[in-house]
Enzyme design. Sequence first.
Site, PDB file in Angstrom:
ATOM      1  N   THR A 198      31.705 -20.251   0.881  1.00 14.91           N
ATOM      2  CA  THR A 198      31.177 -20.286  -0.482  1.00 14.91           C
ATOM      3  C   THR A 198      32.047 -21.169  -1.370  1.00 14.91           C
ATOM      4  O   THR A 198      33.250 -21.271  -1.150  1.00 14.91           O
ATOM      5  CB  THR A 198      31.168 -18.842  -1.034  1.00 14.91           C
ATOM      6  OG1 THR A 198      30.162 -18.116  -0.344  1.00 14.91           O
ATOM      7  CG2 THR A 198      30.924 -18.788  -2.523  1.00 14.91           C
ATOM      8  N   ARG A 224      18.550 -11.166   2.653  1.00 12.72           N
ATOM      9  CA  ARG A 224      19.853 -10.589   2.256  1.00 12.72           C
ATOM     10  C   ARG A 224      20.430 -11.386   1.084  1.00 12.72           C
ATOM     11  O   ARG A 224      20.411 -12.612   1.067  1.00 12.72           O
ATOM     12  CB  ARG A 224      20.811 -10.635   3.443  1.00 12.72           C
ATOM     13  CG  ARG A 224      22.234 -10.116   3.130  1.00 12.72           C
ATOM     14  CD  ARG A 224      23.185 -11.242   2.815  1.00 12.72           C
ATOM     15  NE  ARG A 224      24.579 -10.780   2.720  1.00 12.72           N
ATOM     16  CZ  ARG A 224      25.578 -11.533   2.283  1.00 12.72           C
ATOM     17  NH1 ARG A 224      25.353 -12.786   1.910  1.00 12.72           N
ATOM     18  NH2 ARG A 224      26.799 -11.063   2.208  1.00 12.72           N
ATOM     19  N   GLY A 265      23.928 -11.859  -1.253  1.00 16.43           N
ATOM     20  CA  GLY A 265      25.356 -11.550  -1.267  1.00 16.43           C
ATOM     21  C   GLY A 265      25.883 -11.308  -2.665  1.00 16.43           C
ATOM     22  O   GLY A 265      25.136 -11.067  -3.618  1.00 16.43           O
ATOM     23  N   ASP A 266      27.195 -11.404  -2.778  1.00 18.83           N
ATOM     24  CA  ASP A 266      27.856 -11.101  -4.048  1.00 18.83           C
ATOM     25  C   ASP A 266      27.809 -12.260  -5.039  1.00 18.83           C
ATOM     26  O   ASP A 266      27.881 -12.046  -6.252  1.00 18.83           O
ATOM     27  CB  ASP A 266      29.326 -10.734  -3.803  1.00 18.83           C
ATOM     28  CG  ASP A 266      30.077 -11.879  -3.127  1.00 18.83           C
ATOM     29  OD1 ASP A 266      29.570 -12.418  -2.124  1.00 18.83           O
ATOM     30  OD2 ASP A 266      31.163 -12.248  -3.606  1.00 18.83           O
ATOM     31  N   THR A 317      34.950 -15.381  -2.969  1.00 17.38           N
ATOM     32  CA  THR A 317      34.432 -15.750  -1.651  1.00 17.38           C
ATOM     33  C   THR A 317      34.903 -14.715  -0.649  1.00 17.38           C
ATOM     34  O   THR A 317      36.048 -14.272  -0.701  1.00 17.38           O
ATOM     35  CB  THR A 317      34.902 -17.144  -1.207  1.00 17.38           C
ATOM     36  OG1 THR A 317      34.487 -17.344   0.162  1.00 17.38           O
ATOM     37  CG2 THR A 317      36.398 -17.330  -1.308  1.00 17.38           C
ATOM     38  N   GLY A 318      34.018 -14.314   0.238  1.00 21.11           N
ATOM     39  CA  GLY A 318      34.385 -13.307   1.229  1.00 21.11           C
ATOM     40  C   GLY A 318      33.164 -12.536   1.674  1.00 21.11           C
ATOM     41  O   GLY A 318      32.027 -12.966   1.442  1.00 21.11           O
ATOM     42  N   GLY A 343      30.481 -10.461   1.298  1.00 15.36           N
ATOM     43  CA  GLY A 343      29.822 -10.099   0.051  1.00 15.36           C
ATOM     44  C   GLY A 343      29.488  -8.645  -0.134  1.00 15.36           C
ATOM     45  O   GLY A 343      29.555  -8.128  -1.259  1.00 15.36           O
TER      46      GLY A 343
HETATM   47  N1  ASP Z   1      30.532 -14.204  -0.409  1.00 13.03           N
HETATM   48  C1  ASP Z   1      29.506 -14.891   0.321  1.00 13.03           C
HETATM   49  C2  ASP Z   1      28.396 -13.929   0.649  1.00 13.03           C
HETATM   50  O1  ASP Z   1      28.679 -12.814   1.003  1.00 13.03           O
HETATM   51  C3  ASP Z   1      29.989 -15.517   1.577  1.00 13.03           C
HETATM   52  C4  ASP Z   1      31.138 -16.484   1.402  1.00 13.03           C
HETATM   53  O2  ASP Z   1      32.047 -16.256   0.608  1.00 13.03           O
HETATM   54  O3  ASP Z   1      31.126 -17.498   2.097  1.00 13.03           O
HETATM   55  O4  ASP Z   1      27.261 -14.308   0.578  1.00 13.03           O
END
Ligand code: ASP
Length: 350
Positions: free
Chosen positions: A216, A244, A246-247, A267-268, A270
């Site tokens: 992300t 789905r 994400g965050d 980022t992480g 989510g």
């Molecule tokens: N946070 C993002 C998600 O969960 C993924 C990412 O950080 O690459 O969609």
Amino acid sequence: MFRLPRIQSALLTTLTLAPAVAFALTGCAGAPNTTSEPGDVAIVIHGGAGTIRRGDLTPELEAAYRSALEEALSAGHVVLRQGGSSLDAVVAAVQVMEDSPLFNAGKGAVFTSEGTNELDAAIMEGKTLMAGAVAGVRRVKSPIALARAVMEQSPHVMMAGAGAETFAMDQGLEIVDPAYFFTQRRWDALQRAKAEETGPQVTAHFRDPDDKKFGTVGAVALDSDGNLAAATSTGGMTNKKFGRIGDAPIIGAGTYANNKSCAVSATGHGEYFIRATVAHDICARVAYSGISLQQAADEVVMKELVEMGGEGGIISLDRQGNIATPFNSEGMYRGSIDKTGKMVIQIYRD
Ligand code: ASP
């Protein structure tokens, strides 16, 4: 059954370096200024966190990431130095990374379990607490531009799927064939994730099982009027179930900005960031307990998230220009230009 992308021939076999940016640090940043006077500006960006260790990247790939991060930082910082808003700056920085196949946002986004690309993005302005977000769009070249349009041109905060795309067309934003988002690297990652599935359930191999990282992108900025902004754009997670979300587009989870406290982009994994309302929690701790941004960010990312099992990191910035970028993974693509004009680009835990 997942679908094959329409243009198999449009394979990206090599990662091309974005055109080198003639970015002389001193020239870009101007004379060093260590005071906190109005007019000082700062920007912080990330390009994803995860298992990124020294030696994992070839020298060429590492150079490509550093160059792309520098280009994104420069694009945002130029806006700020010319007196532009933090909103304009975060969009400029994020769009550079959306256009780069290196990152999991825009071109280069990861694939769903169905072999599609579904993109999420959000933006927030710290002065007004206005926010815009989009989820699950498949044909909008710059999801962050659409998130901004939702914020500025609609009465809503979040729009999803086909409706969001219709709105994008109404707004005259660039629409692309879904095949535009295809890259061989992400497609191969989906195949590996599917090969590792053992049962009828979709395995939570959200991360790219090859390079074990999230990709992300995000930016936070402070402009010369003292206003903060945050922006995040993503393809989500490899092999995610279609639909789905994400965050990143959830205001308060992956993205948040408030002039009273701070601006955050995450980022992480989510699902954890949503349940921990990471971005808002960091800003709330700053606002309510008066602790430093660094302490608040560390408490949430290095303690709360770790206790839950949530991997990832954040970038954050406050009105004084303090920067905190904690991550509980091995590495995080990140960069900043602080109020003194000093540019830092880092990948590993160093
Ligand atoms: N946070 C993002 C998600 O969960 C993924 C990412 O950080 O690459 O969609």
